[in-house]
Design an enzyme around this catalytic site. Sequence first.
Site, PDB file in Angstrom:
ATOM      1  N   LYS A  48     -40.590  56.468  13.266  1.00 31.42           N
ATOM      2  CA  LYS A  48     -40.230  56.695  11.865  1.00 31.42           C
ATOM      3  C   LYS A  48     -41.468  56.611  10.997  1.00 31.42           C
ATOM      4  CE  LYS A  48     -37.755  53.689   9.351  1.00 31.42           C
ATOM      5  NZ  LYS A  48     -38.624  53.435   8.167  1.00 31.42           N
ATOM      6  N   GLU A  88     -33.504  55.403   1.319  1.00 34.78           N
ATOM      7  CA  GLU A  88     -33.391  54.011   0.899  1.00 34.78           C
ATOM      8  C   GLU A  88     -33.364  53.892  -0.617  1.00 34.78           C
ATOM      9  OE1 GLU A  88     -35.495  49.617   1.541  1.00 34.78           O
ATOM     10  OE2 GLU A  88     -36.196  51.354   2.692  1.00 34.78           O
ATOM     11  N   ASP A 121     -40.835  51.938  13.847  1.00 34.29           N
ATOM     12  CA  ASP A 121     -41.576  52.254  12.627  1.00 34.29           C
ATOM     13  C   ASP A 121     -43.059  52.454  12.923  1.00 34.29           C
ATOM     14  OD1 ASP A 121     -40.056  52.567  10.326  1.00 34.29           O
ATOM     15  OD2 ASP A 121     -39.859  50.410   9.989  1.00 34.29           O
ATOM     16  N   GLU A 156     -42.885  56.969   6.874  1.00 36.75           N
ATOM     17  CA  GLU A 156     -42.534  57.008   5.461  1.00 36.75           C
ATOM     18  C   GLU A 156     -43.310  58.103   4.744  1.00 36.75           C
ATOM     19  OE1 GLU A 156     -42.910  53.279   3.439  1.00 36.75           O
ATOM     20  OE2 GLU A 156     -41.719  52.171   4.903  1.00 36.75           O
ATOM     21  N   ASP A 204     -40.678  47.798  10.604  1.00 34.87           N
ATOM     22  CA  ASP A 204     -41.804  46.968  10.174  1.00 34.87           C
ATOM     23  C   ASP A 204     -41.341  45.917   9.163  1.00 34.87           C
ATOM     24  OD1 ASP A 204     -41.438  48.645   7.997  1.00 34.87           O
ATOM     25  OD2 ASP A 204     -43.507  49.392   7.946  1.00 34.87           O
ATOM     26  N   SER A 205     -40.044  45.935   8.836  1.00 40.84           N
ATOM     27  CA  SER A 205     -39.431  44.847   8.062  1.00 40.84           C
ATOM     28  C   SER A 205     -39.617  43.511   8.765  1.00 40.84           C
ATOM     29  CB  SER A 205     -37.942  45.121   7.859  1.00 40.84           C
ATOM     30  OG  SER A 205     -37.302  45.444   9.082  1.00 40.84           O
TER      31      SER A 205
END
Length: 281
Positions: A129, A198, A100, A131, A61-62
């Site tokens: 993925k 990260e 993501d 978070e 999602d970057s």
Amino acid sequence: PENAPVIRTGYSGGAQVDKITISTLNRMKAAGEKITVITSYDASFTQQVEKAGMDVILVGDSLGMVVQGHESTLPVTVSEMVYHTANVMRVSERSLVIADMPFMSHGTPKQALDTAGRLMKEGGAHMVKIEGGAPQLETVRHLTARAVPVCGHLGLMPQSIHQLGAYRVQGRGDHEGERILKDAVGLQDAGVQMLVLECVPALLAEEITKALDIPVIGIGAGVETDGQVLVLYDMLGVTMQGTPSFVRDFLAEEGTVQAALSAYVEAVRTKTFPAKEHTFT
């Protein structure tokens, strides 16, 4: 790695392709072979990434920041993630592809399953993925019990930027480090098959990597994780927000995108990246 399980998936230039699977990555961890990961969001870059021999592609999602121009990853939608994942999968032949789960797309286990279903069925992702630590354990169990492979993400979590207040190193201090380690073990027990760490101190990342049986991939987390991931645009030196301190500009060194990607793969595998100047203590 020798004897690593593979899935045969068609042909590339007349040659049969060995598809990377989670079993392959587990074998690499056990053998001490570094895993190479990069973000990609479209077909053209994905072809270049795979030519370089990348093991894993993260459709991150970057893209909200490096492709769309937002100040954070928060505006990215599920439909946009599906679109970019499909772009990658359309040409990907070898790499394991992870997508993501964007912000506010996994607030409940049911919502998370719906999102994962779209990313895998419409986008074609092999894994999703998510978070977060302890608050996500129920969701992870819900997904993995229903055959959804999950990668966890701890340390600096960009979707929590408004809580954090700034993009800064996480896990400094005994209490915070112990919490991240506990979350990592909890995620593994809940069923995650891979973990991204990260922006955490290198010693903490090494401790977590040794404590877990699953592959641990670092970004700004030192050289002793099982592998490394970078945002593609960062390692090519074209990020609008400025290059993070843990990134090396491979394009400036090598001159072409293909050479830069190949140099990154080689640097990860030989443990020359990340170096001390890319590492937090």
